[in-house]
Design an enzyme around this catalytic site. Structure first.
Site, PDB file in Angstrom:
ATOM      1  N   GLU A   1       0.865  -1.187   0.000  1.00  0.00           N
ATOM      2  CA  GLU A   1       0.000   0.000   0.000  1.00  0.00           C
ATOM      3  C   GLU A   1       0.900   1.234   0.000  1.00  0.00           C
ATOM      4  O   GLU A   1       1.744   1.383   0.889  1.00  0.00           O
ATOM      5  CB  GLU A   1      -0.863  -0.045   1.270  1.00  0.00           C
ATOM      6  CG  GLU A   1      -1.814   1.097   1.468  1.00  0.00           C
ATOM      7  CD  GLU A   1      -2.469   1.058   2.870  1.00  0.00           C
ATOM      8  OE1 GLU A   1      -2.031   0.299   3.749  1.00  0.00           O
ATOM      9  OE2 GLU A   1      -3.419   1.822   3.068  1.00  0.00           O
TER      10      GLU A   1
ATOM     11  N   ASP B   1      -5.261   9.424   9.953  1.00  0.00           N
ATOM     12  CA  ASP B   1      -3.917   9.028  10.361  1.00  0.00           C
ATOM     13  C   ASP B   1      -3.567   9.549  11.744  1.00  0.00           C
ATOM     14  O   ASP B   1      -3.954  10.653  12.120  1.00  0.00           O
ATOM     15  CB  ASP B   1      -2.884   9.551   9.347  1.00  0.00           C
ATOM     16  CG  ASP B   1      -2.880   8.706   8.088  1.00  0.00           C
ATOM     17  OD1 ASP B   1      -2.843   7.472   8.210  1.00  0.00           O
ATOM     18  OD2 ASP B   1      -2.927   9.274   6.985  1.00  0.00           O
TER      19      ASP B   1
END
Lengths: 260, 417
Positions: free
Chosen positions: A48, A59
């Site tokens: 990824e 995040d």
């Protein structure tokens, strides 16, 4: 869809697959490339690659700072796509692009999907593209045979879980707990039950990400998840122990498939 | 009546092309739960009564509508009236919204509140609400803003809130919003995110507008009592958009009332150092921070740095409702530069004896730019969203006041010794 077949084939060989993560441009392209080589040499199954965004709300602190660091160097989306293209040509392993919806939106959602396909990417993961808002992104990806990975959580009720399964493609990215990337997840029976339930109710391949710290967590997921995703921890290993540390770390993880 | 407001604002969280809820999947149950509770209180007259009683009892509503005799005489043009949101407890309109959200929190059984703050007014208001209602509070504030507005940080801490300076990104309001969203994603079981402006994912834009609509409800009655008519124009500053929506919403369906929002022109259009999304036509539609609106961004879709003398207007996006109202020409948007704001500030303080916040001063600066086009029989209302005590450091610096500089230097020396 190509990636689904590949995953199916790989699953016949291994108890659990491993997907690793890199933020493109962090700390630099050369380091990314070395990490990817290390992933490949250690038998990582999917990679990824994250195109940085200025406001990455899914995040945690580790990735937030890395996103920012890349942007401060002036790296553009086009630079990231060129790098991904080079990696996808070099390594025969499925690459997925992770980024935030605005990157696609400004590029043009269809143009972005077309470009991903053109450069040999197998799928995309966009955490702030919920099914209710970004239907066109999921539909167009499906039409083009590119996986648009949808995201499920323990809080997705049965109806929504089914919608998530129906709209996405490739596999389901299962976030096993509240919060953002980076902090540790305790894979207790409740979490494992949730993963099992998601797998049973959707009949799809389930990848589990968020908070996987090492071989112990990955081994724990065997029998429930199909794919274990490791992101922040890899960045931390690279930062503290360098490439040799990463090599060791991935080698230890690879062994979980060999253990009885 | 209240339901109607939402209907003419938008449908299903969208206002024209703007709005939505682009949040990570983990937050979907939290925004769903909040939206459901919000839809219930919209239909609940008792909730509204409880809310307005709290505002009267605790915050000092209704706030007055003051005739600006000095400014009106100075220009000799339209009559200027000032809606005095500065007279709310905590010194700004922000308290209207947080007290509403506090009551909603009780309904939802949440015990912890998180908030983001730019200038600090929303942080102080949230800390006040938490102290009054017995909630634990965590306030995210861009590290740069925390430095510019330390007086508000001081008050938040005294009120018992934890203040978390945010060092990621540009270390301003947008980054504080990101951190609050991240916290919410991890703690929504017991935590409510009291977003401070009419931005973010559904239902925040309409919910904040609903709680701020008290401003224009009162304003409409007051101006009609005084002048026997609606205002010809209303001016409000425009950062995220909560005070502008509060001042405008009751007049949206009154075509005779011109609605003017004033953005932060910073160091001017050519400088690139501003926070004008609409007036300078520099923003593009995008998706960030959980919603779709006009954002200042580069060609890749990365959010740009913004600048304003006023921390509260220094925001990269804008309420999706205002983006839509500007697009449909119901709201006209101007920008006032830092320099124009400082000049306006000097005029207001000398002619009216009022100390407006730098945010609110943008709205006045907008009037002063355009007042030559008005007639003496015209009526203008400006929403003075907050008072300027908190801005003393920035204003002292902008005015290059030697006495203030000496005071700060001496104080600094005393602490250093």
């Amino acid at each position: 869809m190509q990636i689904e077949k590949q995953i199916e084939a790989m699953r016949r060989e291994k108890k659990i697959l491993l997907m690793t993560h890199q933020i493109i441009g962090y700390p630099d392209f050369a380091a990314n490339e070395k990490a990817i080589e290390c992933f490949y040499n250690n038998g990582v199954d999917l990679i990824e690659l994250q195109i940085p965004f200025s406001d990455p709300i899914a995040d945690g602190p580790v990735f937030t700072k890395s996103n920012q660091a890349v942007l401060e160097k002036g790296i553009k989306v086009s630079d990231c796509l060129k790098f991904i293209e080079r990696m996808a040509r070099k390594y025969p392993i499925p690459f997925l692009v992770m980024t935030y919806y605005n990157i696609l939106y400004q590029y043009g959602v269809e143009a972005f999907i077309d470009r991903c396909k053109e450069i040999g990417v197998q799928g995309t993961i966009v955490p702030d593209a919920p099914l209710d808002e970004a239907r066109a992104y999921y539909d167009y990806s499906r039409q083009q045979g590119l996986a648009a990975v949808s995201i499920a959580t323990p809080y997705s009720d049965p109806k929504r879980l089914q919608e998530i399964a129906d709209i996405g493609s490739g596999f389901i990215y299962y976030v096993p707990r509240k919060g953002v990337t980076g902090s540790k997840t305790t894979f207790d029976s409740e979490i494992l039950d949730g993963i099992q339930k998601a797998k049973k109710e959707t009949g799809k391949t389930i990848a589990v990400g968020f908070g996987i710290q090492g071989p112990g967590d990955v081994a724990h997921l065997i029998g429930t998840a199909d794919i274990a995703i490791i992101g922040s921890k890899i960045q931390l290993v690279l930062e503290t122990e360098g490439l040799s540390g990463l090599d060791q770390f991935l080698g230890d993880i690879a062994r979980v498939n060999k253990e009885e | 009546m209240k339901n109607e407001m939402i209907n003419y604002l938008g449908q299903n969280g969208y206002f024209g092309a703007y709005g939505g809820r682009y949040v990570p999947e983990i937050l979907i149950p939290a925004v769903d739960e909040l939206n459901q509770a919000f839809q219930e209180i919209l239909r609940d007259e008792d909730f509204y009564k409880q809310y307005y009683n709290l505002l009267m009892d605790f915050s000092g509503r209704p706030t007055p509508l003051t005739y600006a005799a000095g400014l009106s005489a100075y220009f000799g043009k339209a009559k200027i009236f000032i809606k005095r949101e500065d007279l709310n407890h905590s010194g700004a309109h922000k308290i209207n919204n947080v007290l509403g959200q506090g009551l909603l929190m009780k309904k939802l059984g949440k015990t912890r509140v998180i908030a983001e703050t730019g200038a600090g007014q929303h942080g102080v208001a949230t800390a006040i609400m938490a102290a009054k209602m017995g909630f634990q509070a965590t306030i995210y504030m861009g590290a740069e803003d925390a430095e510019r507005q330390y007086a508000n940080v001081f008050w938040m801490k005294q009120l018992g809130a934890e203040v978390v300076p945010v060092t990621t990104g540009t270390a301003t309001l947008k980054d504080a919003i990101n951190e609050a969203l991240r916290d919410w994603a991890g703690n929504f079981d017991n935590t409510h995110y009291a977003l401070g402006t009419a931005c973010g994912p559904r239902p925040f834009p309409e919910m904040v507008t609903f709680f701020q609509s008290v401003i224009s409800k009162e304003m409409k009655k007051q101006i009609n009592d005084i002048c026997g008519k609606n205002p010809d124009r209303i001016y409000a500053c425009l950062g995220g958009g909560s005070n502008a929506m509060g001042a405008f919403v009751e007049f949206l369906q009154e075509p005779g009332v011109e609605l003017v929002a004033v953005e932060a022109g910073g160091k001017g259009e050519a400088s690139g150092k501003h926070a004008s999304r609409i007036a300078y036509a520099k923003a593009k539609t995008g998706v960030s921070q959980g919603y779709k609106t006009l954002f200042l961004q580069d060609d890749d879709g990365q959010m740009l740095d913004t600048w304003s003398i006023s921390a509260g207007l220094d925001y990269v996006g804008v309420s999706p409702i205002l983006a839509h109202l500007a697009e449909t020409k119901r709201v006209r948007v101007l920008a006032a530069t830092d320099a124009e704001v400082i000049e306006a500030f000097k005029l207001i303080i000398s002619k009216e004896g009022l100390i407006p916040a730098l945010e609110s001063t943008h709205a006045f600066a907008g009037i002063f730019k355009e007042i030559a086009d008005t007639k003496p029989e015209d009526v203008i209302v400006v929403n003075m969203s907050g008072r300027g005590d908190k801005d003393i450091f920035n204003i002292g610096e902008a005015l290059q006041d030697q006495g203030w500089k000496t005071f700060v230097t001496e104080r600094g020396k005393a602490y250093a010794d």
